[in-house]
Scaffold this motif. Structure first.
Motif, PDB file in Angstrom:
ATOM      1  N   ALA A   8       0.857  -1.188   0.000  1.00  0.00           N
ATOM      2  CA  ALA A   8       0.000   0.000   0.000  1.00  0.00           C
ATOM      3  C   ALA A   8       0.891   1.234   0.000  1.00  0.00           C
ATOM      4  O   ALA A   8       2.105   1.153   0.202  1.00  0.00           O
ATOM      5  N   LYS A   9       0.278   2.380  -0.204  1.00  0.00           N
ATOM      6  CA  LYS A   9       1.021   3.632  -0.147  1.00  0.00           C
ATOM      7  C   LYS A   9       1.539   3.863   1.268  1.00  0.00           C
ATOM      8  O   LYS A   9       0.915   3.452   2.246  1.00  0.00           O
ATOM      9  N   PRO A  10       2.652   4.562   1.390  1.00  0.00           N
ATOM     10  CA  PRO A  10       3.213   4.850   2.711  1.00  0.00           C
ATOM     11  C   PRO A  10       2.255   5.658   3.577  1.00  0.00           C
ATOM     12  O   PRO A  10       1.550   6.539   3.090  1.00  0.00           O
ATOM     13  N   ILE A  11       2.259   5.343   4.863  1.00  0.00           N
ATOM     14  CA  ILE A  11       1.487   6.079   5.871  1.00  0.00           C
ATOM     15  C   ILE A  11       2.496   6.903   6.677  1.00  0.00           C
ATOM     16  O   ILE A  11       3.404   6.336   7.289  1.00  0.00           O
ATOM     17  N   ASP A  26      -1.969   7.920  11.467  1.00  0.00           N
ATOM     18  CA  ASP A  26      -3.393   7.893  11.114  1.00  0.00           C
ATOM     19  C   ASP A  26      -3.583   6.911   9.967  1.00  0.00           C
ATOM     20  O   ASP A  26      -2.682   6.741   9.139  1.00  0.00           O
ATOM     21  N   GLY A  27      -4.754   6.293   9.908  1.00  0.00           N
ATOM     22  CA  GLY A  27      -5.056   5.400   8.798  1.00  0.00           C
ATOM     23  C   GLY A  27      -4.767   3.942   9.055  1.00  0.00           C
ATOM     24  O   GLY A  27      -4.909   3.116   8.162  1.00  0.00           O
ATOM     25  N   LEU A  28      -4.361   3.612  10.272  1.00  0.00           N
ATOM     26  CA  LEU A  28      -4.062   2.205  10.570  1.00  0.00           C
ATOM     27  C   LEU A  28      -5.323   1.353  10.693  1.00  0.00           C
ATOM     28  O   LEU A  28      -5.262   0.140  10.487  1.00  0.00           O
ATOM     29  N   ASP A  29      -6.452   1.971  11.025  1.00  0.00           N
ATOM     30  CA  ASP A  29      -7.688   1.197  11.173  1.00  0.00           C
ATOM     31  C   ASP A  29      -8.043   0.440   9.891  1.00  0.00           C
ATOM     32  O   ASP A  29      -8.679  -0.615   9.956  1.00  0.00           O
ATOM     33  N   ASP A  30      -7.615   0.945   8.755  1.00  0.00           N
ATOM     34  CA  ASP A  30      -7.866   0.250   7.495  1.00  0.00           C
ATOM     35  C   ASP A  30      -7.130  -1.085   7.424  1.00  0.00           C
ATOM     36  O   ASP A  30      -7.425  -1.907   6.554  1.00  0.00           O
ATOM     37  N   TRP A  31      -6.177  -1.296   8.306  1.00  0.00           N
ATOM     38  CA  TRP A  31      -5.340  -2.500   8.295  1.00  0.00           C
ATOM     39  C   TRP A  31      -5.652  -3.443   9.448  1.00  0.00           C
ATOM     40  O   TRP A  31      -4.923  -4.392   9.695  1.00  0.00           O
ATOM     41  N   ASP A  33      -7.065  -6.465  11.374  1.00  0.00           N
ATOM     42  CA  ASP A  33      -7.317  -7.858  10.974  1.00  0.00           C
ATOM     43  C   ASP A  33      -6.744  -8.204   9.604  1.00  0.00           C
ATOM     44  O   ASP A  33      -7.164  -9.181   8.988  1.00  0.00           O
ATOM     45  N   THR A  34      -5.799  -7.415   9.116  1.00  0.00           N
ATOM     46  CA  THR A  34      -5.161  -7.699   7.830  1.00  0.00           C
ATOM     47  C   THR A  34      -3.792  -8.318   8.080  1.00  0.00           C
ATOM     48  O   THR A  34      -2.949  -7.710   8.732  1.00  0.00           O
ATOM     49  N   PRO A  35      -3.551  -9.526   7.559  1.00  0.00           N
ATOM     50  CA  PRO A  35      -2.229 -10.147   7.713  1.00  0.00           C
ATOM     51  C   PRO A  35      -1.269  -9.621   6.658  1.00  0.00           C
ATOM     52  O   PRO A  35      -1.685  -9.201   5.573  1.00  0.00           O
ATOM     53  N   GLY A  36       0.013  -9.630   6.990  1.00  0.00           N
ATOM     54  CA  GLY A  36       0.996  -9.228   5.999  1.00  0.00           C
ATOM     55  C   GLY A  36       2.334  -8.881   6.595  1.00  0.00           C
ATOM     56  O   GLY A  36       2.666  -9.277   7.709  1.00  0.00           O
ATOM     57  N   VAL A  37       3.081  -8.138   5.831  1.00  0.00           N
ATOM     58  CA  VAL A  37       4.389  -7.640   6.250  1.00  0.00           C
ATOM     59  C   VAL A  37       4.351  -6.118   6.178  1.00  0.00           C
ATOM     60  O   VAL A  37       3.430  -5.537   5.602  1.00  0.00           O
ATOM     61  N   TYR A  38       5.344  -5.489   6.759  1.00  0.00           N
ATOM     62  CA  TYR A  38       5.369  -4.028   6.772  1.00  0.00           C
ATOM     63  C   TYR A  38       6.799  -3.554   6.873  1.00  0.00           C
ATOM     64  O   TYR A  38       7.699  -4.297   7.300  1.00  0.00           O
ATOM     65  N   PRO A  89       2.527  -0.749   4.789  1.00  0.00           N
ATOM     66  CA  PRO A  89       1.950  -2.080   4.971  1.00  0.00           C
ATOM     67  C   PRO A  89       1.849  -2.841   3.651  1.00  0.00           C
ATOM     68  O   PRO A  89       1.662  -2.246   2.590  1.00  0.00           O
ATOM     69  N   GLY A  90       2.002  -4.163   3.746  1.00  0.00           N
ATOM     70  CA  GLY A  90       1.832  -5.035   2.592  1.00  0.00           C
ATOM     71  C   GLY A  90       0.898  -6.169   2.960  1.00  0.00           C
ATOM     72  O   GLY A  90       1.178  -6.933   3.885  1.00  0.00           O
ATOM     73  N   GLU A  91      -0.220  -6.270   2.273  1.00  0.00           N
ATOM     74  CA  GLU A  91      -1.228  -7.281   2.595  1.00  0.00           C
ATOM     75  C   GLU A  91      -0.880  -8.623   1.966  1.00  0.00           C
ATOM     76  O   GLU A  91      -0.576  -8.718   0.782  1.00  0.00           O
ATOM     77  N   PHE A  92      -0.940  -9.677   2.786  1.00  0.00           N
ATOM     78  CA  PHE A  92      -0.720 -11.045   2.321  1.00  0.00           C
ATOM     79  C   PHE A  92      -2.064 -11.677   1.994  1.00  0.00           C
ATOM     80  O   PHE A  92      -2.990 -11.635   2.796  1.00  0.00           O
TER      81      PHE A  92
END
Length: 157
Positions: A8-11, A26-31, A33-38, A89-92
């Protein structure tokens, strides 16, 4: 095995002084329960310099844990020099039959090894730089085409 990560775009990391933290975002709520790497990173325009690689079954929860409990890491990020500090963040997305925990381990380890091989210094051990060896290659072009001009290898512990 093919593993899919969508970056995703940088936060931007924000001053966390009002929350008695070093950083917040700000904007972490969008992530949630999302698994991934960051990545925690710094940016100069579009150029990204990674500082830390992590994995999580819940990216937002893990980021907030870092902000609250990883003082050494947050201080190291703050002291990392010029550039805007960001969280990427990177969603798996698991395919049928892929174990999430094992897959995230593979991706995190692969990212760390790749970034070290590209010559980046990471803060992945308790907020300290990951120890590595830097190897320069010169001479015969045929062999150098195999190795590149340099390589970084993580030191054994």
């Amino acid at each position: 095995m093919r593993l899919d990560i969508q970056w995703a775009k940088p936060i931007p990391l924000l001053d966390g002084d009002k929350q008695n933290l070093i950083y917040t975002a700000d904007g972490l709520d969008d992530w949630w329960d999302t698994p991934g790497v960051y990545l925690f990173a710094k940016m100069y325009g579009d150029k990204v310099t990674p500082l830390y690689v992590g994995k999580a079954t819940n990216i937002a929860k893990r980021a907030r844990q870092h902000f609250k409990t990883s003082t050494q890491l947050m201080n190291a990020i703050r002291k990392s020099g010029n550039g805007a500090k960001v969280f990427i963040p990177g969603e798996f997305t698991a395919k049928q039959g892929q174990d999430q925990a094992k897959s995230l381990d593979i991706v995190e380890r692969g990212l760390i090894n790749h970034l070290l091989a590209e010559g980046f210094e990471l803060l992945n051990v308790q907020g300290t730089k990951t120890p590595s060896h830097h190897i320069d290659f010169s001479g015969y072009l045929g062999a150098r085409n195999l190795t590149g001009k340099f390589m970084s290898v993580r030191k054994r512990r």
